[in-house]
Design an enzyme around this catalytic site. Structure first.
Site, PDB file in Angstrom:
ATOM      1  N   TYR A 165       0.774  -1.311   0.059  1.00 13.21           N
ATOM      2  CA  TYR A 165       0.033   0.010   0.020  1.00 13.21           C
ATOM      3  C   TYR A 165       0.811   1.119  -0.093  1.00 13.21           C
ATOM      4  CZ  TYR A 165      -4.767  -1.936   0.979  1.00 13.21           C
ATOM      5  OH  TYR A 165      -5.949  -2.683   0.702  1.00 13.21           O
ATOM      6  N   LYS A 219       3.617 -15.416   2.108  1.00 13.17           N
ATOM      7  CA  LYS A 219       3.446 -16.034   1.041  1.00 13.17           C
ATOM      8  C   LYS A 219       4.906 -16.300   0.764  1.00 13.17           C
ATOM      9  CE  LYS A 219       1.757 -17.833  -3.185  1.00 13.17           C
ATOM     10  NZ  LYS A 219       0.950 -18.969  -3.114  1.00 13.17           N
ATOM     11  N   ASP A 279      -3.048 -18.288   0.214  1.00 13.35           N
ATOM     12  CA  ASP A 279      -3.898 -18.853  -0.445  1.00 13.35           C
ATOM     13  C   ASP A 279      -4.587 -19.895   0.244  1.00 13.35           C
ATOM     14  OD1 ASP A 279      -1.430 -20.276  -0.551  1.00 13.35           O
ATOM     15  OD2 ASP A 279      -1.423 -20.605  -2.762  1.00 13.35           O
ATOM     16  N   ASP A 289      -6.421  -7.070   4.258  1.00 12.48           N
ATOM     17  CA  ASP A 289      -7.396  -6.314   3.370  1.00 12.48           C
ATOM     18  C   ASP A 289      -8.406  -7.561   2.883  1.00 12.48           C
ATOM     19  OD1 ASP A 289      -9.063  -4.418   2.309  1.00 12.48           O
ATOM     20  OD2 ASP A 289      -8.239  -4.765   0.474  1.00 12.48           O
ATOM     21  N   ASP A 313     -12.263  -9.289   4.431  1.00  9.92           N
ATOM     22  CA  ASP A 313     -13.615  -9.357   4.018  1.00  9.92           C
ATOM     23  C   ASP A 313     -14.051 -10.884   3.483  1.00  9.92           C
ATOM     24  OD1 ASP A 313     -13.419  -6.792   3.342  1.00  9.92           O
ATOM     25  OD2 ASP A 313     -14.110  -6.913   1.374  1.00  9.92           O
TER      26      ASP A 313
HETATM   27  C1  IPM Z   1     -10.386  -1.398   4.272  1.00 10.10           C
HETATM   28  C2  IPM Z   1     -10.792  -0.762   2.688  1.00 10.10           C
HETATM   29  C3  IPM Z   1      -9.584   0.249   2.443  1.00 10.10           C
HETATM   30  C4  IPM Z   1      -8.375  -0.541   2.456  1.00 10.10           C
HETATM   31  C5  IPM Z   1      -9.825   1.142   1.389  1.00 10.10           C
HETATM   32  C6  IPM Z   1     -11.030   1.757   1.457  1.00 10.10           C
HETATM   33  C7  IPM Z   1      -8.577   2.121   1.111  1.00 10.10           C
HETATM   34  O1  IPM Z   1     -10.733  -1.681   1.882  1.00 10.10           O
HETATM   35  O2  IPM Z   1     -10.122  -0.662   5.145  1.00 10.10           O
HETATM   36  O3  IPM Z   1     -10.528  -2.717   4.158  1.00 10.10           O
HETATM   37  O4  IPM Z   1      -8.037  -1.096   1.383  1.00 10.10           O
HETATM   38  O5  IPM Z   1      -7.648  -0.655   3.257  1.00 10.10           O
HETATM   39 MG    MG Z   2     -10.942  -3.695   2.692  1.00 15.14          MG
END
Ligand code: IPM
Ligand code: MG
Length: 360
Positions: free
Chosen positions: A142, A188, A220, A244, A248
């Site tokens: 990032y 990884k 993975d 990240d 999710d």
């Molecule tokens: C998160 C989001 C952010 C990230 C974006 C909005 C920059 O996806 O906080 O998970 O990628 O960190």
């Molecule tokens: Mg995110």
């Protein structure tokens, strides 16, 4: 009375609505405690672009730098898809994380009993899941340089320093010590030098925490294991981009992305935000799920202000509201139990109040 200075950054999409829920909860907490909150709202993201032509003004940044804690709603939306890369709403969030040095991002994924059947996964797989993902938040791909975007080439750099890995390792081992003493380091290292480096440092730091069981897992495989058998995990530590993605994935265990809170912690500052994004399609309809936002405030109480009882009571109030069958449309189908953002927030507040009166 203890007074805390809290900056709220509602941002875009459903951000303002779920920030209102967070503020209502803060007010209620204050009414029943020795805590006083001075809440100041500032702009961020697309809202800030529209007003000031930048996603993060110095005014907002300065306010956060003199806060006791920050609450952020969400940033981004299709309206700003075509603005140049450096000015995108998301850049505000990244700059804020970096400027406040919020290097550890805690993303818990645990399942409320009432929602075991809302997940796309089978109840027997997910029941009892309690994962804490520790995502490194101010390094990795990032932020690495060189980076660039040209007509025929786009590139980024993935790099970690010893200091960066050591400090996130210490946070993770300590967290594991306070939980089930089981840490999985996700990387990884079969492909990436930066991951081999990560693995080596984590194992070095492990020597200070012999009571914690450490294992390694390729990213993975980790993505698969979280879905296959989430109960095997206690604390997961991983680099920025993998965290990240994995957070999710683990959100889906809980039934809705609208359930997940997060804490971003550094040595001097803290910021709390729901993991979900700005969900522009839900914005302005009073249907967004405020749970992630309410639980983020709960985390703020526990981590930044050391108010563990308030934290667990807020958690309980959410749980009680769900147990009664209520929820926003993303988690409850029954028309009679389907509440708006405002109504569900009120219900949680009412249940919070009940908990306190019952204990008196
Ligand atoms: C998160 C989001 C952010 C990230 C974006 C909005 C920059 O996806 O906080 O998970 O990628 O960190
Ligand atoms: Mg995110």
């Amino acid at each position: 009375m203890k007074n805390y200075n809290i900056i709220t950054l509602p941002g875009d999409g459903i951000g303002p609505e779920i920030t209102t829920s967070a503020v209502e909860v803060l007010k209620e907490v204050s009414r029943h405690s020795e805590l006083e909150f001075t809440i100041i709202e500032k702009e961020i993201g697309g809202k800030s672009i529209d007003l000031y032509d930048t996603p993060l003004t110095n005014d907002t940044l300065e306010a956060c730098l003199s806060s006791d804690s920050v609450f952020l709603g969400a940033v981004g939306g299709p309206k700003w898809d075509n603005v140049e890369h450096d000015k995108k709403p998301e850049q505000a969030l990244l700059k804020l994380r970096k400027s406040l040095s919020l290097f550890s991002n805690l993303r818990p994924a645990n399942i409320f009993k009432a929602l075991v059947h809302s997940s796309s996964l089978k109840p027997n797989i997910i029941e009892g899941t309690n994962i804490m993902i520790v995502r490194e938040l101010t390094g990795g791909i990032y932020f690495g340089s060189p980076r660039g975007l040209e007509a025929d080439r786009g590139w980024n750099t993935l790099e970690y320093t010893k200091k960066e890995v050591e400090r996130i390792a210490h946070v993770s081992f300590k967290l594991a010590q306070s939980r089930s003493k089981n840490l999985v380091s996700v990387h990884k290292s079969n492909v990436l030098e930066s991951s081999q480096f990560w693995q080596n440092i984590i194992h070095d730091v492990h020597k200070n925490y012999p009571d914690v069981m450490l294992s390694d897992m390729y990213v993975d495989n980790a993505a698969m294991q979280i879905i296959h058998n989430p109960k095997q995990f206690d604390v997961i530590v991983t680099q920025n981009l993998f965290g990240d993605i994995l957070s999710d994935i683990s959100a889906m265990i809980t039934g809705s992305l609208g359930m997940l809170p997060s804490a971003s912690i550094g040595d001097n500052f803290s910021m709390y935000e729901p993991v979900h994004g700005s969900a522009p399609d839900l914005a302005g309809k009073n249907i967004a799920n405020p749970i992630a936002s309410i639980l983020s405030i709960a985390m703020m109480m526990g981590i930044s202000f050391n108010e563990k009882t308030i934290e667990s009571n807020l958690h309980q109030a959410v749980s009680d509201s769900l147990d009664a069958g209520y929820g926003t449309p993303d988690i409850v189908n029954d028309k009679n139990k389907n509440l708006s953002t405002v109504e569900f927030t009120e219900l949680v507040i009412e249940n919070y109040r009940k908990l306190l009166t019952n204990k008196d």
